[in-house]
Design a protein around this motif. Structure first.
Motif, PDB file in Angstrom:
ATOM      1  N   SER A   1      -3.338 -13.062 -15.689  1.00  0.00           N
ATOM      2  CA  SER A   1      -3.463 -11.910 -14.795  1.00  0.00           C
ATOM      3  C   SER A   1      -3.048 -10.606 -15.459  1.00  0.00           C
ATOM      4  O   SER A   1      -3.724  -9.579 -15.308  1.00  0.00           O
ATOM      5  CB  SER A   1      -2.626 -12.121 -13.523  1.00  0.00           C
ATOM      6  OG  SER A   1      -3.223 -13.051 -12.673  1.00  0.00           O
ATOM      7  N   GLU A   2      -1.934 -10.621 -16.151  1.00  0.00           N
ATOM      8  CA  GLU A   2      -1.428  -9.379 -16.736  1.00  0.00           C
ATOM      9  C   GLU A   2      -2.448  -8.748 -17.675  1.00  0.00           C
ATOM     10  O   GLU A   2      -2.711  -7.542 -17.622  1.00  0.00           O
ATOM     11  CB  GLU A   2      -0.113  -9.630 -17.471  1.00  0.00           C
ATOM     12  CG  GLU A   2       0.522  -8.392 -18.078  1.00  0.00           C
ATOM     13  CD  GLU A   2       0.942  -7.353 -17.044  1.00  0.00           C
ATOM     14  OE1 GLU A   2       0.935  -6.146 -17.381  1.00  0.00           O
ATOM     15  OE2 GLU A   2       1.262  -7.745 -15.903  1.00  0.00           O
TER      16      GLU A   2
ATOM     17  N   ARG B   1       2.252  -9.096  -6.933  1.00  0.00           N
ATOM     18  CA  ARG B   1       3.292  -8.193  -7.445  1.00  0.00           C
ATOM     19  C   ARG B   1       2.832  -7.542  -8.743  1.00  0.00           C
ATOM     20  O   ARG B   1       3.027  -6.330  -8.956  1.00  0.00           O
ATOM     21  CB  ARG B   1       4.596  -8.948  -7.678  1.00  0.00           C
ATOM     22  CG  ARG B   1       5.264  -9.430  -6.401  1.00  0.00           C
ATOM     23  CD  ARG B   1       6.601 -10.099  -6.699  1.00  0.00           C
ATOM     24  NE  ARG B   1       7.603  -9.117  -7.101  1.00  0.00           N
ATOM     25  CZ  ARG B   1       8.087  -8.978  -8.333  1.00  0.00           C
ATOM     26  NH1 ARG B   1       7.662  -9.760  -9.301  1.00  0.00           N
ATOM     27  NH2 ARG B   1       8.996  -8.077  -8.595  1.00  0.00           N
ATOM     28  N   LEU B   2       2.221  -8.334  -9.620  1.00  0.00           N
ATOM     29  CA  LEU B   2       1.707  -7.787 -10.871  1.00  0.00           C
ATOM     30  C   LEU B   2       0.640  -6.739 -10.598  1.00  0.00           C
ATOM     31  O   LEU B   2       0.615  -5.673 -11.224  1.00  0.00           O
ATOM     32  CB  LEU B   2       1.126  -8.908 -11.737  1.00  0.00           C
ATOM     33  CG  LEU B   2       2.108  -9.934 -12.295  1.00  0.00           C
ATOM     34  CD1 LEU B   2       1.354 -11.068 -12.979  1.00  0.00           C
ATOM     35  CD2 LEU B   2       3.088  -9.293 -13.270  1.00  0.00           C
ATOM     36  N   ALA B   3      -0.246  -7.034  -9.654  1.00  0.00           N
ATOM     37  CA  ALA B   3      -1.343  -6.121  -9.357  1.00  0.00           C
ATOM     38  C   ALA B   3      -0.849  -4.815  -8.763  1.00  0.00           C
ATOM     39  O   ALA B   3      -1.354  -3.735  -9.093  1.00  0.00           O
ATOM     40  CB  ALA B   3      -2.332  -6.799  -8.411  1.00  0.00           C
TER      41      ALA B   3
ATOM     42  N   PHE C   1      -2.465  -1.244  -9.239  1.00  0.00           N
ATOM     43  CA  PHE C   1      -3.501  -0.923  -8.264  1.00  0.00           C
ATOM     44  C   PHE C   1      -2.881  -0.495  -6.935  1.00  0.00           C
ATOM     45  O   PHE C   1      -1.936  -1.112  -6.454  1.00  0.00           O
ATOM     46  CB  PHE C   1      -4.407  -2.138  -8.044  1.00  0.00           C
ATOM     47  CG  PHE C   1      -5.391  -2.370  -9.156  1.00  0.00           C
ATOM     48  CD1 PHE C   1      -6.716  -1.976  -9.025  1.00  0.00           C
ATOM     49  CD2 PHE C   1      -4.989  -2.961 -10.347  1.00  0.00           C
ATOM     50  CE1 PHE C   1      -7.617  -2.172 -10.053  1.00  0.00           C
ATOM     51  CE2 PHE C   1      -5.883  -3.172 -11.377  1.00  0.00           C
ATOM     52  CZ  PHE C   1      -7.209  -2.771 -11.236  1.00  0.00           C
ATOM     53  N   ARG C   2      -3.463   0.545  -6.329  1.00  0.00           N
ATOM     54  CA  ARG C   2      -2.941   1.043  -5.052  1.00  0.00           C
ATOM     55  C   ARG C   2      -3.316   0.132  -3.891  1.00  0.00           C
ATOM     56  O   ARG C   2      -2.559   0.019  -2.921  1.00  0.00           O
ATOM     57  CB  ARG C   2      -3.502   2.446  -4.791  1.00  0.00           C
ATOM     58  CG  ARG C   2      -2.924   3.521  -5.709  1.00  0.00           C
ATOM     59  CD  ARG C   2      -3.553   4.871  -5.417  1.00  0.00           C
ATOM     60  NE  ARG C   2      -3.018   5.900  -6.304  1.00  0.00           N
ATOM     61  CZ  ARG C   2      -3.488   7.131  -6.379  1.00  0.00           C
ATOM     62  NH1 ARG C   2      -4.528   7.489  -5.604  1.00  0.00           N
ATOM     63  NH2 ARG C   2      -2.963   8.013  -7.211  1.00  0.00           N
ATOM     64  N   GLN C   3      -4.485  -0.470  -3.940  1.00  0.00           N
ATOM     65  CA  GLN C   3      -4.967  -1.312  -2.838  1.00  0.00           C
ATOM     66  C   GLN C   3      -5.037  -2.762  -3.314  1.00  0.00           C
ATOM     67  O   GLN C   3      -5.953  -3.131  -4.042  1.00  0.00           O
ATOM     68  CB  GLN C   3      -6.361  -0.873  -2.395  1.00  0.00           C
ATOM     69  CG  GLN C   3      -6.447   0.551  -1.876  1.00  0.00           C
ATOM     70  CD  GLN C   3      -7.873   0.892  -1.501  1.00  0.00           C
ATOM     71  OE1 GLN C   3      -8.425   0.356  -0.545  1.00  0.00           O
ATOM     72  NE2 GLN C   3      -8.487   1.782  -2.263  1.00  0.00           N
TER      73      GLN C   3
ATOM     74  N   ARG D   1      -3.756  -7.523   3.534  1.00  0.00           N
ATOM     75  CA  ARG D   1      -3.274  -6.532   2.581  1.00  0.00           C
ATOM     76  C   ARG D   1      -1.890  -6.942   2.080  1.00  0.00           C
ATOM     77  O   ARG D   1      -1.097  -7.549   2.809  1.00  0.00           O
ATOM     78  CB  ARG D   1      -3.200  -5.159   3.259  1.00  0.00           C
ATOM     79  CG  ARG D   1      -2.753  -4.027   2.329  1.00  0.00           C
ATOM     80  CD  ARG D   1      -3.787  -2.986   2.147  1.00  0.00           C
ATOM     81  NE  ARG D   1      -3.374  -1.984   1.172  1.00  0.00           N
ATOM     82  CZ  ARG D   1      -3.799  -0.727   1.153  1.00  0.00           C
ATOM     83  NH1 ARG D   1      -4.639  -0.312   2.081  1.00  0.00           N
ATOM     84  NH2 ARG D   1      -3.410   0.112   0.232  1.00  0.00           N
ATOM     85  N   TYR D   2      -1.609  -6.626   0.836  1.00  0.00           N
ATOM     86  CA  TYR D   2      -0.289  -6.915   0.266  1.00  0.00           C
ATOM     87  C   TYR D   2       0.512  -5.616   0.176  1.00  0.00           C
ATOM     88  O   TYR D   2      -0.022  -4.602  -0.261  1.00  0.00           O
ATOM     89  CB  TYR D   2      -0.442  -7.528  -1.130  1.00  0.00           C
ATOM     90  CG  TYR D   2       0.877  -7.856  -1.796  1.00  0.00           C
ATOM     91  CD1 TYR D   2       1.562  -9.014  -1.456  1.00  0.00           C
ATOM     92  CD2 TYR D   2       1.438  -6.982  -2.732  1.00  0.00           C
ATOM     93  CE1 TYR D   2       2.782  -9.308  -2.048  1.00  0.00           C
ATOM     94  CE2 TYR D   2       2.650  -7.271  -3.319  1.00  0.00           C
ATOM     95  CZ  TYR D   2       3.317  -8.432  -2.978  1.00  0.00           C
ATOM     96  OH  TYR D   2       4.537  -8.728  -3.559  1.00  0.00           O
ATOM     97  N   PRO D   3       1.792  -5.628   0.604  1.00  0.00           N
ATOM     98  CA  PRO D   3       2.592  -6.789   0.986  1.00  0.00           C
ATOM     99  C   PRO D   3       2.336  -7.298   2.402  1.00  0.00           C
ATOM    100  O   PRO D   3       2.683  -8.427   2.713  1.00  0.00           O
ATOM    101  CB  PRO D   3       4.025  -6.290   0.837  1.00  0.00           C
ATOM    102  CG  PRO D   3       3.939  -4.816   1.062  1.00  0.00           C
ATOM    103  CD  PRO D   3       2.624  -4.397   0.488  1.00  0.00           C
ATOM    104  N   SER D   4       1.752  -6.459   3.266  1.00  0.00           N
ATOM    105  CA  SER D   4       1.429  -6.933   4.609  1.00  0.00           C
ATOM    106  C   SER D   4       0.437  -5.965   5.233  1.00  0.00           C
ATOM    107  O   SER D   4       0.296  -4.816   4.802  1.00  0.00           O
ATOM    108  CB  SER D   4       2.685  -7.038   5.484  1.00  0.00           C
ATOM    109  OG  SER D   4       3.263  -5.761   5.685  1.00  0.00           O
TER     110      SER D   4
END
Length: 363
Positions: free
Chosen positions: A82-83, A120-122, A126-128, A161-164
């Motif tokens: 992922s990184e 968390r890495l993303a 990335f904003r979204q 959506r992350y985190p929620s």
């Protein structure tokens, strides 16, 4: 929306193939022999209704596609990759907006992956960011070929959506997935589902090392790994979806064909058996061959890496942070990395020997 699927293996290939079949704009991102097979012969996608050959556009690098407003990145690589993938895509320019805009600023990114670290890495770049709990029995063993036989939906993809939260973008993505025979329930607390999947996926390493988790010593080690996982999540104050919720998500919706053995509950990324592999670069069908979980498939393909650091290793990390011993998951993580590094075939380790090693670590 155009979906750019980064990592067109079992999960990415199934999602991208189904979206393309339903008429959505899709680009697959693959490398090596898989890229060449997709480029030359299209994606061979075996589903509950038969085998499709889909001419899905494919590229082998971020530089080979021009990003634009309205694109969605679907990250479907293993967590250990992922990184690097995020770093490659984050700075890519985006057309159709303000000058100098990048993917990290304006392109939504969906983590269609196991584990709980990817989001968390993303979010660092990335904003979204959107989490997706993937319940999609699929296998990718041979270049150009993906098997995803469940029905009536090919998979269930819980999205939020992350985190929620749930927003308009999540609703649009879910609607597109639903049009493509992919169940896509929305949940503002999507990580509950991903932690539940994490607990289930702790068995993946046992399966990869021993070939099965069905009974005997392998089943015992699996249950001990899961017991450690539950204790760790409780100590960390992490909530996860119940077994009943996970079962309900899939029951009557994402079912293995009657002629298949039911896909194991611990790993909903692979069918229990019967993977029809296409000959590399050709449309021919080989004999059926066994294919189990995604970690099993990593050893079978000889990729040199495995996801255990972000499955069993996630439990080890949380255990160390919260003072909970995790000797079984530590043992599984170490052995999985050794197997990947040294090129062990799947099922190489005797289950009794695995139990002995876990017992030694526990003392």
């Amino acid at each position: 929306m155009r979906y750019i699927v980064v990592g067109a293996g079992a999960v990415g290939g199934a999602i991208g193939g189904r979206l393309h079949e339903a008429g959505h704009d899709v680009v697959l991102v693959a490398r090596g022999a898989h890229y060449e097979a997709l480029r030359v012969g299209g994606l061979r996608l075996t589903t509950s209704s038969g085998t499709l050959t889909l001419p899905v556009p494919v590229v082998d690098s971020p530089q080979a596609v021009t990003l634009r407003h309205g694109d969605v990145l679907v990250l479907a690589v293993k967590t250990q990759h992922s990184e690097a993938a995020l770093q490659e895509w984050a700075a890519r320019p985006v057309q159709g907006g303000r000058q100098g805009e990048t993917a990290a600023e304006v392109i939504p990114l969906v983590c269609a992956q196991n584990g709980v670290e990817n989001e968390r890495l993303a979010l660092r770049r990335f904003r979204q960011v959107y989490g997706m709990c993937v319940v999609l029995p699929a296998a990718h063993v041979t270049a150009g070929s993906v098997v995803a036989r469940c029905g009536p939906y090919t998979g269930a993809l819980v999205l939020g959506r992350y985190p929620s939260g749930v927003d308009a973008t999540a609703r649009r993505i879910a609607a597109d997935l639903e049009s493509a025979r992919l169940l896509a329930p929305l949940d503002a607390e999507v990580m509950r589902w991903k932690y539940a999947k994490l607990l289930g996926n702790l068995a993946q390493t046992v399966e990869a090392l021993c070939g099965s988790t069905a009974q005997g010593a392998a089943a015992e080690v699996t249950e001990r790994a899961r017991a450690e996982g539950a204790a760790v999540l409780k100590a960390a104050g992490v909530a996860w979806a119940s077994a009943a919720e996970m079962a309900e998500l899939r029951s009557g919706k994402v079912e293995a064909p009657a002629h298949d053995v039911e896909a194991p509950a611990h790993d909903v990324e692979a069918p229990a058996h019967g993977v029809e592999a296409a000959a590399q670069g050709e449309g021919q069908q080989n004999d059926e061959q066994q294919a189990l979980g995604s970690s099993w498939q990593s050893l079978a393909r000889g990729t040199g890496s495995i996801e255990a650091d972000h499955l069993n290793g996630e439990i080890v990390l949380l255990g160390r942070l919260h003072g909970v011993p995790t000797p079984v998951n530590e043992t599984l993580t170490r052995l999985a990395n050794t197997a990947a590094r040294e090129g062990w075939p799947p099922g190489e380790l005797d289950p009794g020997r695995l139990r002995e090693l876990a017992d030694t670590a526990t003392r």
